[in-house]
Design an enzyme around this catalytic site. Structure first.
Site, PDB file in Angstrom:
ATOM      1  N   CYS A 161       0.855  -1.185   0.000  1.00  9.19           N
ATOM      2  CA  CYS A 161       0.000   0.000   0.000  1.00  9.19           C
ATOM      3  C   CYS A 161       0.892   1.235   0.000  1.00  9.19           C
ATOM      4  O   CYS A 161       1.912   1.272   0.698  1.00  9.19           O
ATOM      5  CB  CYS A 161      -0.921   0.012   1.210  1.00  9.19           C
ATOM      6  N   ASP A 293      -6.994   9.928  -4.374  1.00  9.51           N
ATOM      7  CA  ASP A 293      -6.216   8.974  -3.583  1.00  9.51           C
ATOM      8  C   ASP A 293      -4.935   8.669  -4.361  1.00  9.51           C
ATOM      9  O   ASP A 293      -4.845   8.925  -5.552  1.00  9.51           O
ATOM     10  CB  ASP A 293      -7.047   7.694  -3.367  1.00  9.51           C
ATOM     11  N   ASN A 294      -3.966   8.117  -3.650  1.00  6.66           N
ATOM     12  CA  ASN A 294      -2.743   7.639  -4.277  1.00  6.66           C
ATOM     13  C   ASN A 294      -1.995   8.709  -5.071  1.00  6.66           C
ATOM     14  O   ASN A 294      -1.664   8.535  -6.244  1.00  6.66           O
ATOM     15  CB  ASN A 294      -3.047   6.404  -5.126  1.00  6.66           C
TER      16      ASN A 294
HETATM   17  N1  LIG Z   1     -12.188  -2.537  -5.533  1.00  3.24           N
HETATM   18  C1  LIG Z   1     -11.215  -2.128  -4.727  1.00  3.24           C
HETATM   19  N2  LIG Z   1      -9.951  -2.392  -5.062  1.00  3.24           N
HETATM   20  C2  LIG Z   1      -8.928  -1.987  -4.292  1.00  3.24           C
HETATM   21  C3  LIG Z   1      -9.159  -1.249  -3.102  1.00  3.24           C
HETATM   22  C4  LIG Z   1     -10.498  -1.007  -2.729  1.00  3.24           C
HETATM   23  O1  LIG Z   1     -10.803  -0.414  -1.689  1.00  3.24           O
HETATM   24  N3  LIG Z   1     -11.496  -1.449  -3.582  1.00  3.24           N
HETATM   25  N4  LIG Z   1      -8.080  -0.810  -2.361  1.00  3.24           N
HETATM   26  C5  LIG Z   1      -6.817  -0.676  -3.090  1.00  3.24           C
HETATM   27  C6  LIG Z   1      -5.655  -0.397  -2.273  1.00  3.24           C
HETATM   28  S1  LIG Z   1      -5.384   1.226  -1.834  1.00  3.24           S
HETATM   29  C7  LIG Z   1      -4.714  -1.370  -1.995  1.00  3.24           C
HETATM   30  S2  LIG Z   1      -3.306  -0.982  -1.160  1.00  3.24           S
HETATM   31  C8  LIG Z   1      -4.933  -2.768  -2.400  1.00  3.24           C
HETATM   32  C9  LIG Z   1      -4.885  -3.681  -1.208  1.00  3.24           C
HETATM   33  O2  LIG Z   1      -5.085  -5.004  -1.553  1.00  3.24           O
HETATM   34  P1  LIG Z   1      -5.337  -6.076  -0.396  1.00  3.24           P
HETATM   35  O3  LIG Z   1      -6.437  -5.546   0.480  1.00  3.24           O
HETATM   36  O4  LIG Z   1      -5.669  -7.353  -1.064  1.00  3.24           O
HETATM   37  O5  LIG Z   1      -4.047  -6.171   0.364  1.00  3.24           O
HETATM   38  O6  LIG Z   1      -6.176  -2.947  -3.045  1.00  3.24           O
HETATM   39  C10 LIG Z   1      -6.528  -1.916  -3.911  1.00  3.24           C
HETATM   40  N5  LIG Z   1      -7.668  -2.310  -4.668  1.00  3.24           N
HETATM   41 MO   LIG Z   2      -3.252   1.367  -0.861  1.00  7.96          MO
END
Ligand SMILES: Nc1nc2c(c(=O)[nH]1)N[C@H]1C(S)=C(S)[C@@H](COP(=O)(O)O)O[C@H]1N2
Ligand SMILES: [Mo]
Ligand code: HEM
Length: 881
Positions: A161, A293-294
């Protein structure tokens, strides 16, 4: 890193079983992909790291029951970073590291922006996603088709993350993000299809430049979505995947069941879970989460500026894709102690490192003199071993021999002479990748607190005959770490020297780079709110909640809340100060006046926010923890399972020298929130740790688990559900009895001398009895006689048996212990049945200076009261706890 031994086929039995079982479960009957055929016989000798042992959680934790995630069983060891919901967690760093190269799915970090979509096993293969936008062949593909009509691959990939290590940024100045420790990284073997293969069939048009992705999780600002560049997706070296398995099993719900994108080398945020749409476009995603975000905004952009000026968010230059190089020290662990017995010895420091874009970590360096000189660590790259095999694993080909890109974390280690550690104040690690990108010395603070990667610093403090190590922070609200210590001592963490004052340096003003107080109240609003008014709003329709004694109405923001409606609903009727302050940015705080409806009146204040940390505003931590007038917070540090329903919980006090401050024979109150209803539950307990223990206290708790006979114990189940690192509140001491020693007791403040104790208890009623019993027997000069009658159902139900026996041994002249069981095992030679007046009568003589101490379930106390009065005891001789 111990890699699991493999059998002659190169695959352990367990995995093979799991694999075929899973394959059956999710693959249609049509020809399954060839399994574990070794296309190269030489492979047999190569050991590749395989997944660590895993246990799929099957039960929903109590905390999740009342949330939209009630269908998701989880591992209680995970540390929750955003309260109960949404689910954002990391594993304790040591546990993560000890699992080795691959992380078990139950400890794999989770980042959920909202609720987890529910997909039943039988519906997995029917899951569909689209490939649309600027393509010549738009397609709708079912997971069944994806599994059968494309080449399947299995690759080890680390997800990280972008918020990993953000707590350090939050210590300097609160960012718009919650507090990740250094365990926002995990690795798995992902099985699925290379995204390129799917895109090729869809045929992107000439001007297309981006691939947008969208998940099935509906959030306050639409579905989660983001984008990556099309040319990356078309580059086989970048290994973008559409994955449906993780370590050989179906993706778990939190990780995108049944289908997710896996974008190696980039921040985790690009790996969209619960994947529904791939949209090929000529511009980047306009999804809210892609924009807000990000990103790493320039460091001078304050939360306020970023909120006022949208241009910062839409500037593509600030979007983050490839990860930057990063590393952490895992050994020494936080609060590890190294005994200095052998000055010629060495300590093996160890940790992880990773970088982005497929770039290899080419060195990890360690310094013991703040960067004047560096030493080179050894690096192990478990990922490389997969490049040497070409075999099928979990139904996907491990096809990496041709590829040079690195998608996984690696492990570094270095021997540090103990003598040099003793002479040093800190250990730093920094990693560099093949593009010579190196971790910076100083933190680059930014509004979202992302990509934090300064040198990882562990401090060394000499104490008595050992060295004590401290990591920078602990995740979430967990106290501890040198950053907190330095800040509390008035150091400025942003002074370029980790907040340490240099020789001759003047006090650095605190406000530089630090956030200013944001007013969260409506100007001029004076509206006292009573407890009754508040209670009317402890529901989901009109949730009011409290922050710092002020009352807020969250109703109007339920739909717009970036944290989801559930997190506000969960706080309804409650004091959410701690959680709210820990999660929210200055921007969020600045929004609060709009929702402010009044201030708790004095009576409500005492009832609800009573005490807390306010009692300690003197600033100096007190010598003893407990305060009879204020709730104090201790943090759950360790959970030990003693039997199926009995736990020993260790709680950390405010500082390592602090004693609990509980006189023998007294108890304390424990306050917790029911994870489901959020109502406060208060019960009294007696710890089992010694009253003079420092830094920690332990409680033995029998958990009344729910079964077909009832819902079980509210409090004990809530205590059991509490994750490590979370606070619990205590107040005390309380109780009408106190044992002063040598037969002297205080009863209702009046001193009285006794020559013997008759101690009657059942179940966990033993805990206060044990405190008194131990106080008598640990003092060889205390001639007070004790006899314990301990009644239980099964042999396994007897608590503290060993501890009691140890005290008994050699003290037979002073004490006796009688256990009686209502459901004894066949070979039980002790007493049978319940404790009765007769049993007491037969085993002790009634004298004036005998005191009977009784503690147990209400029924036991009641019957014993009656029975003892019948035997001629008087009420003055009986003490009920
Ligand atoms: N659909 C969806 N995908 C997502 C997210 C989410 O909230 N919803 N979070 C993202 C973020 S910020 C991260 S760091 C990763 C985390 O994956 P994990 O929860 O399997 O570790 O998924 C990503 N993909
Ligand atoms: Mo993330
Ligand atoms: C009306 C009152 C509230 C407002 C105006 C508000 C505002 C916000 C804002 C702006 C964010 C985005 C991040 C940030 O800028 O800090 C956020 C996130 C969040 N809020 Fe609130 N909030 C409110 C109440 C609450 C309450 C009571 C809770 C629970 C204690 C809560 C829990 C969360 C969580 C968990 C997130 C993070 C979600 C994530 O990043 O995954 N909020 N809130």
């Amino acid at each position: 890193m111990e890699d699991r031994k493999t059998d002659s086929q190169g695959i352990p039995e367990r995995i093979e079983e799991l694999d075929t079982q899973r394959t059956k479960e999710i693959l249609p009957p049509s020809p399954p992909p060839t399994d574990d055929n070794l296309s190269n016989p030489d492979d047999e000798t190569i050991e590749i790291p395989l997944p660590p042992p895993t246990t799929i959680p099957t039960q929903t934790l109590d905390v999740d029951l009342k949330t939209p995630d009630s269908h998701v069983p989880r591992d209680p060891r995970l540390i929750r970073l955003t309260g109960v919901h949404p689910f954002n967690v990391e594993a304790p760093l040591t546990e993560l590291f000890n699992e080795g190269f691959l992380t078990s799915p139950e400890l794999f970090y989770v980042r959920n922006h909202g609720a987890v979509p529910q997909v039943k096993d039988e519906d997995i293969t029917d899951w569909e996603f689209t490939v649309e936008g600027q393509v010549e062949n738009p397609m709708t593909i079912s997971l069944r088709q994806l599994m059968t009509e494309y080449d399947q691959v299995t690759y080890p990939i680390s997800l990280i993350c972008a918020g990993n290590r953000r707590k350090e940024q939050n210590m300097v100045r609160k960012t718009k993000g919650f507090s990740w420790g250094a365990a926002g990284v995990s690795t798995a073997l992902f099985t699925g299809v290379v995204m390129l293969d799917v895109l090729k069939r869809a045929k992107p048009r000439r001007r297309a430049k981006y691939v947008c992705m969208e998940g099935a999780d509906k959030l306050p600002n639409g579905y989660y979505g983001t984008s990556v560049k099309l040319n990356w997706a078309l580059d086989p070296n970048r290994g973008f995947m559409l994955a449906y398995k993780m370590n050989g099993e179906t993706l778990r719900p939190d990780h995108g069941k049944p289908l997710r994108a896996v974008i190696p080398g980039q921040i985790g945020g690009r790996s969209v879970k619960w994947l529904k749409r791939l949209i090929v476009t000529d511009s980047p995603s306009d999804n809210w989460y892609h924009i807000y975000d990000n990103r790493v905004l320039p460091t001078m952009v304050s939360p306020e500026e970023s909120a006022n000026n949208p241009k910062w968010w839409t500037d593509e230059r600030y979007a983050i894709y490839d990860l930057n190089p990063n590393s952490a020290i895992c050994y020494p662990q936080h609060e590890e102690k190294l005994r200095l017995t052998d000055a010629s010895g060495a300590y093996k420091a160890r940790g992880y490192a990773y970088s982005g874009g497929g770039r290899r970590i080419t060195r990890v360096e360690v310094t013991l003199d703040k960067g004047k000189t560096w030493r080179l660590a050894d690096i192990e790259y478990p990922e490389d071993r997969y490049r040497q095999v070409d075999r099928n694993l979990f139904g996907g080909q491990v096809d990496m021999s041709w590829r040079e890109t690195c998608f996984c974390w690696c492990f570094w280690s270095i021997d540090l002479p103990t003598s040099e550690l003793s002479a040093s104040k800190d250990i730093f690690a920094r990693a560099m990748d093949e593009s010579m990108n190196v971790q910076p010395r100083d933190m680059y603070w930014s509004v979202l607190g992302m990509m934090n990667n300064p040198w990882f610093r562990v401090t060394i403090t000499p104490e008595a005959d050992y060295l004590r190590f401290e990591h920078p922070t602990q995740p979430a609200l967990m106290p501890g770490g040198w950053m907190e210590r330095v800040k509390k001592a008035g150091g400025n963490l942003a002074n370029g020297f980790w907040g340490e004052k240099l020789d001759g340096e003047k006090e650095v003003p605190q406000e530089e780079g630090q956030s200013k107080e944001i007013s969260m109240v409506k100007e001029g609003l004076k509206n006292p709110i009573t407890i009754d008014e508040l209670r009317k709003h402890d529901n989901e329709e009109k949730p009011w909640f409290i922050v710092k004694g002020e009352v807020y109405d969250g109703t109007a923001f339920l739909d717009g809340h970036p944290g989801g409606a559930q997190s506000i609903i969960s706080a309804a009727g409650l004091d959410a100060t701690e959680e709210f302050m820990a999660i929210h940015s200055e921007t969020a705080k600045a929004m609060m006046p709009k929702y402010h409806v009044g201030s708790l009146d004095d009576a409500a204040k005492t009832a609800l926010t009573e005490g807390g940390s306010e009692a300690d505003q003197s600033g100096k931590p007190s010598e003893t923890f407990l305060n009879p007038k204020a709730w104090k917070k201790a943090v759950l540090h360790e959970k030990k399972t003693v039997s199926w329903d009995t736990r020993i919980f260790t709680y950390k006090l405010e500082h390592p020298q602090q004693r609990l401050g509980l006189p023998v024979g007294q108890h304390l109150m424990v306050r917790l929130r029911d994870p489901a209803t959020r109502e406060a539950i208060i019960r009294s307990y007696t710890p089992i740790s010694e009253i003079n223990d420092q830094g920690y206290m332990q409680m033995l708790v029998k958990v009344y688990l729910a079964d077909d006979r009832g819902k079980g114990g509210k409090m004990t189940q809530a205590m059991d559900a509490l994750p490590i690192g979370h606070p619990i509140e205590m107040k005390g001491p309380i109780g009408k009895f106190e044992y002063l020693g040598n037969g002297d007791c205080l009863i209702q403040g009046k001193q009285r001398h006794v020559k013997s104790f008759v101690m009657i208890c059942g179940g966990s009623g033993i805990t206060p009895i044990y405190q008194v019993f131990r106080a008598v027997l640990q003092n060889p000069n205390d001639r007070t006689r004790c006899i314990i009658f301990d009644g239980n159902r099964l042999y396994e139900d007897i608590l503290c048996k060993e501890e009691l026996d140890v005290l008994w041994k050699g003290n037979e002249d002073r004490c006796r212990i009688l256990h009686t069981l209502t459901k004894p095992p066949d070979d039980w030679t002790g007493l049978r049945g319940r404790i009765t007046g007769q049993l007491v009568q037969d085993n002790c003589t009634q004298t004036e200076d005998t005191l009977v101490l009784i503690c147990g379930p209400g029924a036991l106390e009641k019957t014993m009261h009656k029975a003892l009065l019948q035997q001629g005891w008087s009420d003055e001789q009986l003490m009920f706890f």
